[in-house]
Write a protein that holds these residues in place. Structure first.
Motif: not given
Length: 785
Positions: A590-601
């Motif tokens: 079910d995983r979608v995408g790769w790491s680095g798509l989110d802004i910093p926590a």
């Protein structure tokens, strides 16, 4: 997996996997120069044995190494995660050879020299200056022999210009120009000597002095003191190789390259290597010489019915390649029976490390190490052997010969390796990247810069056939940025759909036309990907297939969220198989995408709040009548903790939110025009958040802005847009200036007395009383009635 009905290579045992299910995989095999059906030796068809030639660890790995090991890693992952093979991956590190011996010894002698001449104060001692001058003379004599012997520090530059007049310009060619290996070597030698000359003319403090003279002192001290080294002191060399082996695997980890299942080191396999050489001699294919060396007898090998140089038969008699394969410390006279015979065991000369053997103290030859270690760990038959294309001859050809000489018995010749795969080189201006040419960039340097990331490097190599060489051009870099940016956009929008739907519990009762078309395109893409990967791991075709599928998804007219997410999950699986996501998890379908798509926590609590407030303000600003009371209320309702309680990592984001909120309240209180509110919203997006590496992608109502990190495609697109805007503005100003000048000229002409208008021209020589020309400058008639 489909049944394997295609023909097996002739060297696969006939009893191997008669009923096994194998993929229809073909692999380009350097041994046959063709794409061969892949059939493992394992009778079950499940296990694949793979031996990879690893690095010689004496310096940091460069981009050429990245090309080799990333390409290897991609194929290994495809074998394991797509075709389902159990891959036993063995790799070596060469922790002792001529390069390591030479560099380890030189570094040791230089460190000893510096310690013996430790500076007392901030100046370089006279004794060090004297040694450095002698070292410079030694370096020039060896590497710049055309310089006069009486060249002084003051006359060095002029002497170089005169002595190398014809090729000095080529040697100093600017970046981007095509040069030869000789040009690069000459450039390196001139620059090394020039640096030392500058240091000797103005020594400065010892650290700076040695930084400029180390490269001339190293070979000089080695020439003087190499023979003094204790051959039993292996620590001198192992400290160097252990240091750079550790750094090599740090680099590989940073590139998301899988660690080998088993690592072999030459110094840990000396006894098996000696036994391997002994058996080659016993089989009649090797001989010892009186000096304690052992050589492989190619003539005897061929007379016994074997074929030598099967990978590159055209290089069989290339002395330069043969000599390079023997190592820099082996140059000079030898006692071998034929010039093309190669060393299995080298008698150690004074100053070289040595191990006891039946032939005397010595060390392994370069080629024998891989044959002995691979045979020790894997056995008499290996499925895949890999390395850089430059290893085909003499290294891998010699490995093949000595391994077959070891394993074969009279009347029974053994095929030691079934598939040789060689990775194309990364080239700079047409030349192989090389430490000796000083035309390389280390992996560490590349990853510390903004131009490349581990992912973009891997994308670059995926876009090209693994067996081909790569010339990194602006065009290729643009293709990498475009492909990565396209995937980023697709994944971000798919994740946004995922957040606002529940594909796990929602089923599609009836597919729309758009869904049917997309699902049909997906079916075709899956079949095409399978065909491409079965065609010798054709990743460049797969990259095009993924890109085209995403284009179809983007252009589809209102497909269902579930269909888009389904495609995104499959694309995610393929890019994870390719190693493009270090956090990829193939066990999670079910995983979608790769790491680095989110802004910093640390940014999330503040940036999402700022984005939400901005969306609300923009909606109200676009309305017919701006409700300033509601805008002020929205800004007031945001509760922000005191700045003293905010974590240091969150403060830049906190300050942006706080300032935006304050500015909104101010404009609401002033009942500023809607355009001022919208300008403030644009400023948040285009300046404040952009400078923090965050972008707000505005979408049509009622969709909220998409919060995302900046990527290279966004940055380059904005730069191109700004460049075009600047060019347009410049063109407009130039046009306005031309029109103004034209208007000015017309205005000036209007001031001229009509009687004098033609008299101001050189075209005429006589005029009548009204100022009309009657005779032109050549004596002819003037203006005709």
């Amino acid at each position: 997996m489909a049944s394997n009905s295609h023909k097996q290579p002739p060297w696969i045992p006939p009893e191997a996997h008669p009923d096994s299910q194998l993929p229809r995989l073909k692999v380009y095999n350097s041994l046959t120069k063709s794409k061969d059906d892949f059939v493992p030796v394992d009778p079950t068809g499940k296990t694949v044995t793979w031996y990879a030639c690893g690095p010689t660890v004496y310096e940091d790995a460069h981009l050429g190494h990245a090309k080799n090991y990333i390409s290897t890693d991609i194929i290994r992952r495809i074998m394991r995660d797509y075709f389902g093979f159990h891959v036993k991956f063995v790799m070596n590190t060469t922790d002792i050879d001529d390069k390591i011996i030479l560099k380890g010894r030189q570094q040791y002698l230089l460190a000893r020299f510096k310690q013996e001449h430790a500076a007392k104060g901030d100046s370089v001692s006279d004794s060090v200056l004297a040694e450095a001058k002698a070292a410079l003379r030694h370096y020039i004599g060896k590497n710049l022999p055309s310089l006069p012997r009486d060249t002084s520090l003051e006359t060095f530059s002029d002497a170089v210009e005169r002595a190398y007049k014809e090729n000095a310009d080529a040697a100093m060619a600017k970046q981007g120009e095509v040069v030869t290996v000789a040009d690069l070597l000459l450039r390196a030698h001139i620059e090394t000597a020039r640096s030392a000359v500058e240091a000797l003319q103005a020594p400065g403090e010892p650290p700076n002095f040695f930084a400029k003279t180390d490269d001339i002192l190293l070979p000089y001290l080695d020439a003087l003191h190499a023979a003094e080294m204790d051959s039993n002191n292996h620590r001198i060399y192992l400290e160097l190789s252990q240091k750079f082996e550790h750094r090599f695997f740090e680099d590989m980890n940073a590139l998301n390259v899988l660690a080998p299942d088993q690592l072999t080191r030459v110094t840990e396999y000396v006894p098996p290597i000696i036994r391997f050489v002994e058996k080659i001699i016993a089989n009649g294919f090797g001989y010892a010489t009186p000096d304690g060396s052992v050589y492989f007898d190619i003539d005897s090998f061929e007379k016994a019915g074997h074929s030598y140089a099967r990978l590159e038969p055209w290089n069989k008699n290339d002395r330069s390649l043969q000599d390079d394969g023997e190592g820099s410390l082996s140059k000079g006279r030898s006692m071998k029976r034929n010039d093309n015979h190669f060393a299995l065991w080298k008698a150690s000369k004074p100053g070289e490390p040595a191990w006891p053997s039946p032939w005397g103290h010595g060390r392994p030859g370069w080629h024998i190490e891989c044959s002995a270690m691979a045979s020790e760990v894997i056995g008499r038959a290996i499925d895949i052997h890999s390395g850089g294309i430059d290893l085909r001859f003499p290294h891998h050809d010699n490995e093949l010969a000595q391994s077959e000489a070891y394993w074969s018995t009279p009347g029974c010749q053994v095929q030691w390796t079934n598939y040789f795969i060689h990775m194309g080189q990364l080239r700079i201006r047409g030349l192989k990247m090389s430490k000796s040419l000083k035309n390389y960039t280390t992996i560490r340097t590349v990853l510390s810069q903004k131009e490349w990331s581990a992912r973009s490097l891997r994308i670059c190599f995926l876009l090209m056939p693994w067996q081909d060489g790569i010339e990194v051009t602006d065009e290729l870099m643009k293709a990498v940025v475009g492909w990565e940016g396209k995937l980023n956009n697709f994944f971000l929008k798919s994740l946004d759909l995922w957040k606002h739907s529940n594909p796990k519990t929602t089923t599609i009762q009836e597919h729309s036309i758009a869904d049917q078309q997309l699902l049909s395109a997906w079916d075709k893409a899956r079949a095409d990907v399978d065909t491409a990967l079965c065609d010798s791991f054709n990743t460049s075709a797969v990259m095009r297939i993924l890109s085209n599928l995403i284009t179809e998804s983007n252009s589809a007219e209102a497909p269902s969220d579930q269909t888009v997410i389904l495609l995104a999950q499959w694309v995610t699986r393929i890019i994870t198989i390719f190693g493009l996501d270090p956090e990829g998890d193939l066990s999670n379908p079910d995983r979608v995408g790769w790491s680095g798509l989110d802004i910093p926590a640390p940014a999330k609590p503040y940036i999402y709040t700022a984005s939400q407030l901005r969306d609300q303000v923009r909606t109200l600003a676009f309305s017919n009548s701006v409700d300033y009371t509601t805008i002020a209320k929205l800004a007031d309702e945001i509760t922000i903790e005191a700045s003293t309680l905010v974590a240091e990592s969150s403060k830049p984001y906190y300050q942006v939110l706080q300032q935006f909120r304050t500015n909104i309240k101010t404009l609401a209180a002033q009942q500023a025009p809607a355009r001022d509110l919208l300008a403030l919203c644009d400023q948040l997006r285009d300046v404040h958040l952009w400078n923090l590496g965050i972008y707000l992608e505005d979408r049509n109502n009622p969709q909220p802005s998409l919060v995302r990190p900046l990527d290279k495609l966004l940055i380059e697109t904005r730069a191109e847009r700004e460049l075009a805007s600047t060019a347009k503005a410049k063109a407009k100003l130039e046009q306005e200036a031309r029109e103004a000048e034209k208007e000015k000229q017309l205005h000036e002409r209007g001031k001229v007395d009509p009687l004098l208008m033609f008299r101001a021209s050189d075209e005429y020589s006589e005029w009548d009383e009204s100022g009309i020309p009657t005779v032109d400058a050549a004596g002819g008639c003037g203006v005709q009635e």
